[in-house]
Design a protein around this motif. Structure first.
Motif, PDB file in Angstrom:
ATOM      1  N   LEU A 123       0.830  -1.205   0.000  1.00 42.19           N
ATOM      2  CA  LEU A 123       0.000   0.000   0.000  1.00 42.19           C
ATOM      3  C   LEU A 123       0.865   1.255   0.000  1.00 42.19           C
ATOM      4  CD1 LEU A 123      -2.753  -1.129   2.538  1.00 42.19           C
ATOM      5  CD2 LEU A 123      -2.907  -1.078   0.043  1.00 42.19           C
ATOM      6  N   HIS A 124       1.977   1.212   0.709  1.00 45.87           N
ATOM      7  CA  HIS A 124       2.923   2.331   0.704  1.00 45.87           C
ATOM      8  C   HIS A 124       3.455   2.590  -0.701  1.00 45.87           C
ATOM      9  CE1 HIS A 124       6.307   4.882   1.891  1.00 45.87           C
ATOM     10  NE2 HIS A 124       7.134   4.020   1.304  1.00 45.87           N
ATOM     11  N   ARG A 125       3.793   1.524  -1.411  1.00 45.64           N
ATOM     12  CA  ARG A 125       4.308   1.653  -2.775  1.00 45.64           C
ATOM     13  C   ARG A 125       3.261   2.232  -3.722  1.00 45.64           C
ATOM     14  NH1 ARG A 125       8.698  -1.916  -4.180  1.00 45.64           N
ATOM     15  NH2 ARG A 125       8.271  -1.235  -6.314  1.00 45.64           N
ATOM     16  N   HIS A 126       1.957   2.019  -3.406  1.00 40.88           N
ATOM     17  CA  HIS A 126       0.880   2.502  -4.270  1.00 40.88           C
ATOM     18  C   HIS A 126       0.209   3.774  -3.738  1.00 40.88           C
ATOM     19  CE1 HIS A 126       1.374  -1.523  -5.942  1.00 40.88           C
ATOM     20  NE2 HIS A 126       0.721  -1.102  -6.993  1.00 40.88           N
ATOM     21  N   GLY A 127       0.771   4.359  -2.690  1.00 39.97           N
ATOM     22  CA  GLY A 127       0.238   5.606  -2.155  1.00 39.97           C
ATOM     23  C   GLY A 127      -1.151   5.473  -1.561  1.00 39.97           C
ATOM     24  N   LEU A 128      -1.450   4.321  -0.965  1.00 35.79           N
ATOM     25  CA  LEU A 128      -2.764   4.071  -0.385  1.00 35.79           C
ATOM     26  C   LEU A 128      -2.709   4.109   1.137  1.00 35.79           C
ATOM     27  CD1 LEU A 128      -3.929   1.249  -2.805  1.00 35.79           C
ATOM     28  CD2 LEU A 128      -5.007   3.480  -2.542  1.00 35.79           C
ATOM     29  N   SER A 129      -3.878   4.162   1.755  1.00 35.52           N
ATOM     30  CA  SER A 129      -4.017   4.326   3.195  1.00 35.52           C
ATOM     31  C   SER A 129      -3.235   3.277   3.982  1.00 35.52           C
ATOM     32  CB  SER A 129      -5.506   4.241   3.580  1.00 35.52           C
ATOM     33  OG  SER A 129      -5.665   4.184   4.988  1.00 35.52           O
ATOM     34  N   GLN A 130      -2.680   3.726   5.110  1.00 30.32           N
ATOM     35  CA  GLN A 130      -1.996   2.825   6.022  1.00 30.32           C
ATOM     36  C   GLN A 130      -2.838   2.554   7.278  1.00 30.32           C
ATOM     37  OE1 GLN A 130       1.278   1.412   5.539  1.00 30.32           O
ATOM     38  NE2 GLN A 130       0.780   2.050   3.468  1.00 30.32           N
ATOM     39  N   ALA A 131      -4.094   2.991   7.281  1.00 33.07           N
ATOM     40  CA  ALA A 131      -4.971   2.710   8.419  1.00 33.07           C
ATOM     41  C   ALA A 131      -5.099   1.202   8.593  1.00 33.07           C
ATOM     42  CB  ALA A 131      -6.349   3.347   8.201  1.00 33.07           C
ATOM     43  N   GLU A 132      -5.031   0.739   9.842  1.00 32.77           N
ATOM     44  CA  GLU A 132      -4.923  -0.703  10.080  1.00 32.77           C
ATOM     45  C   GLU A 132      -6.130  -1.494   9.566  1.00 32.77           C
ATOM     46  OE1 GLU A 132      -2.227  -1.832  10.771  1.00 32.77           O
ATOM     47  OE2 GLU A 132      -1.086  -0.463  12.017  1.00 32.77           O
ATOM     48  N   ILE A 133      -7.335  -0.937   9.677  1.00 27.23           N
ATOM     49  CA  ILE A 133      -8.514  -1.642   9.166  1.00 27.23           C
ATOM     50  C   ILE A 133      -8.416  -1.780   7.645  1.00 27.23           C
ATOM     51  CG2 ILE A 133     -11.034  -1.599   8.948  1.00 27.23           C
ATOM     52  CD1 ILE A 133      -9.954  -2.180  11.770  1.00 27.23           C
ATOM     53  N   PHE A 134      -7.941  -0.733   6.987  1.00 27.13           N
ATOM     54  CA  PHE A 134      -7.761  -0.781   5.537  1.00 27.13           C
ATOM     55  C   PHE A 134      -6.705  -1.830   5.168  1.00 27.13           C
ATOM     56  CE2 PHE A 134      -6.112   0.495   1.423  1.00 27.13           C
ATOM     57  CZ  PHE A 134      -7.262   0.819   0.720  1.00 27.13           C
ATOM     58  N   VAL A 135      -5.628  -1.878   5.941  1.00 26.81           N
ATOM     59  CA  VAL A 135      -4.552  -2.837   5.657  1.00 26.81           C
ATOM     60  C   VAL A 135      -5.056  -4.268   5.812  1.00 26.81           C
ATOM     61  CG1 VAL A 135      -2.263  -3.646   6.346  1.00 26.81           C
ATOM     62  CG2 VAL A 135      -2.761  -1.195   6.318  1.00 26.81           C
ATOM     63  N   ASP A 136      -5.776  -4.541   6.904  1.00 30.84           N
ATOM     64  CA  ASP A 136      -6.329  -5.885   7.089  1.00 30.84           C
ATOM     65  C   ASP A 136      -7.260  -6.260   5.944  1.00 30.84           C
ATOM     66  OD1 ASP A 136      -5.057  -6.632   9.380  1.00 30.84           O
ATOM     67  OD2 ASP A 136      -6.817  -6.590  10.674  1.00 30.84           O
ATOM     68  N   THR A 137      -8.126  -5.335   5.564  1.00 30.96           N
ATOM     69  CA  THR A 137      -9.087  -5.619   4.491  1.00 30.96           C
ATOM     70  C   THR A 137      -8.361  -5.902   3.185  1.00 30.96           C
ATOM     71  OG1 THR A 137     -10.716  -4.171   5.554  1.00 30.96           O
ATOM     72  CG2 THR A 137     -11.103  -4.747   3.253  1.00 30.96           C
ATOM     73  N   ALA A 138      -7.377  -5.086   2.861  1.00 28.64           N
ATOM     74  CA  ALA A 138      -6.622  -5.291   1.625  1.00 28.64           C
ATOM     75  C   ALA A 138      -5.870  -6.622   1.654  1.00 28.64           C
ATOM     76  CB  ALA A 138      -5.642  -4.139   1.412  1.00 28.64           C
ATOM     77  N   THR A 139      -5.307  -6.964   2.795  1.00 30.73           N
ATOM     78  CA  THR A 139      -4.571  -8.226   2.926  1.00 30.73           C
ATOM     79  C   THR A 139      -5.465  -9.409   2.598  1.00 30.73           C
ATOM     80  OG1 THR A 139      -3.218  -7.229   4.683  1.00 30.73           O
ATOM     81  CG2 THR A 139      -3.183  -9.624   4.502  1.00 30.73           C
ATOM     82  N   LEU A 140      -6.680  -9.381   3.116  1.00 33.69           N
ATOM     83  CA  LEU A 140      -7.624 -10.478   2.894  1.00 33.69           C
ATOM     84  C   LEU A 140      -8.183 -10.457   1.481  1.00 33.69           C
ATOM     85  CD1 LEU A 140      -9.268  -9.915   6.328  1.00 33.69           C
ATOM     86  CD2 LEU A 140      -8.362 -12.141   5.650  1.00 33.69           C
ATOM     87  N   TYR A 141      -8.498  -9.274   0.958  1.00 29.32           N
ATOM     88  CA  TYR A 141      -9.181  -9.201  -0.337  1.00 29.32           C
ATOM     89  C   TYR A 141      -8.231  -9.393  -1.510  1.00 29.32           C
ATOM     90  CZ  TYR A 141     -13.297  -8.125  -3.103  1.00 29.32           C
ATOM     91  OH  TYR A 141     -14.392  -8.228  -3.945  1.00 29.32           O
TER      92      TYR A 141
END
Length: 239
Positions: A123-141
């Motif tokens: 997400l850092h490489r793509h300039g996207l949110s680092q909020a933990e809920i967002f990170v968990d969701t992205a990891t799973l999806y």
């Protein structure tokens, strides 16, 4: 022979407190990334090597899956003051991930922790949110988060006069919320989800039921009028 219907799981109050944030995160992923380009990463069983070597191997597999194989994740074990994992974000291409020393003795959940930390890098490489809920969701999806739900365990230790219940989990979402994200992906992509075991199976079933219920929410589950863009005819439809 009678056919017994498996009872539908019932979620305890508060189980899906973050569901609106999860849905918003999924919408954001679709607007910023080619979501369907990401398959589901199936990690092979650990071959019994040193936990540090296995952690490096797993992190490399995750970065390749996410299309950032040019990065190098360097893993170390060190006390983190209560946290299970931590990543140092910078310009790259090297990123340092620290895991709790607990995982040197019990490496079962190393993939679960690494999945979250590697997603921070993605997400850092793509300039996207680092909020933990967002990170968990992205990891799973995005296909590397199955180990996070698989890490959910409820163990009962029975002594002679006592009975103690211990719960193990990884991540910021509740286990049923993790199941919800995995089920949303499976329903959207037409995938089969390999069964979980123990408590993780119950959590996935709760999440799957919640994901299915989304299809009964407005504007679905009502009559609408659709106009043909070619001939301008109107049609009454039941969604």
């Amino acid at each position: 022979m009678a056919l017994l219907r498996r009872p539908r799981p019932v979620a305890p109050p508060g189980t899906f407190d973050r569901i609106d944030d999860v849905r918003s995160a999924i919408r954001t992923l679709y607007t910023r990334l080619p979501v369907k380009a990401f398959g589901t990463l199936e990690l092979p069983p650990p071959p019994g090597r040193d936990p540090l070597v296995e952690a490096q191997h797993t992190a490399a597999a995750m970065t390749r899956h996410l299309g950032i194989g040019d990065t190098r994740v360097i893993v170390a074990f060190s006390p983190l003051g209560g946290h299970v994992g931590e990543v140092e974000l910078g310009p790259g291409p090297e990123y340092f991930v620290t895991l709790s020393p607990h995982y040197q003795d019990d490496p079962r959940d190393i993939p679960a922790v690494l999945a979250h930390e590697v997603m921070h890098i993605f997400l850092h490489r793509h300039g996207l949110s680092q909020a933990e809920i967002f990170v968990d969701t992205a990891t799973l999806y995005l296909g590397i988060g199955r180990p996070m739900l698989a890490a959910y365990r409820v163990d009962v230790l029975q002594g002679r006069y006592t009975r103690r219940r211990t719960t193990s989990r990884v991540g910021y979402l509740s286990p049923p919320e993790m199941g919800y994200v995995l089920a949303k992906r499976a329903l959207a992509f037409g995938e089969e989800v390999r069964p979980f075991t123990g408590a993780a199976d119950g959590a996935y079933r709760l999440g799957h039921e919640r994901a299915l219920s989304d299809y009964a929410r407005l504007p679905l589950g009502r009559r609408v009028t659709a106009r043909c863009p070619t001939c301008s005819s109107l049609f009454r439809c039941q969604t």
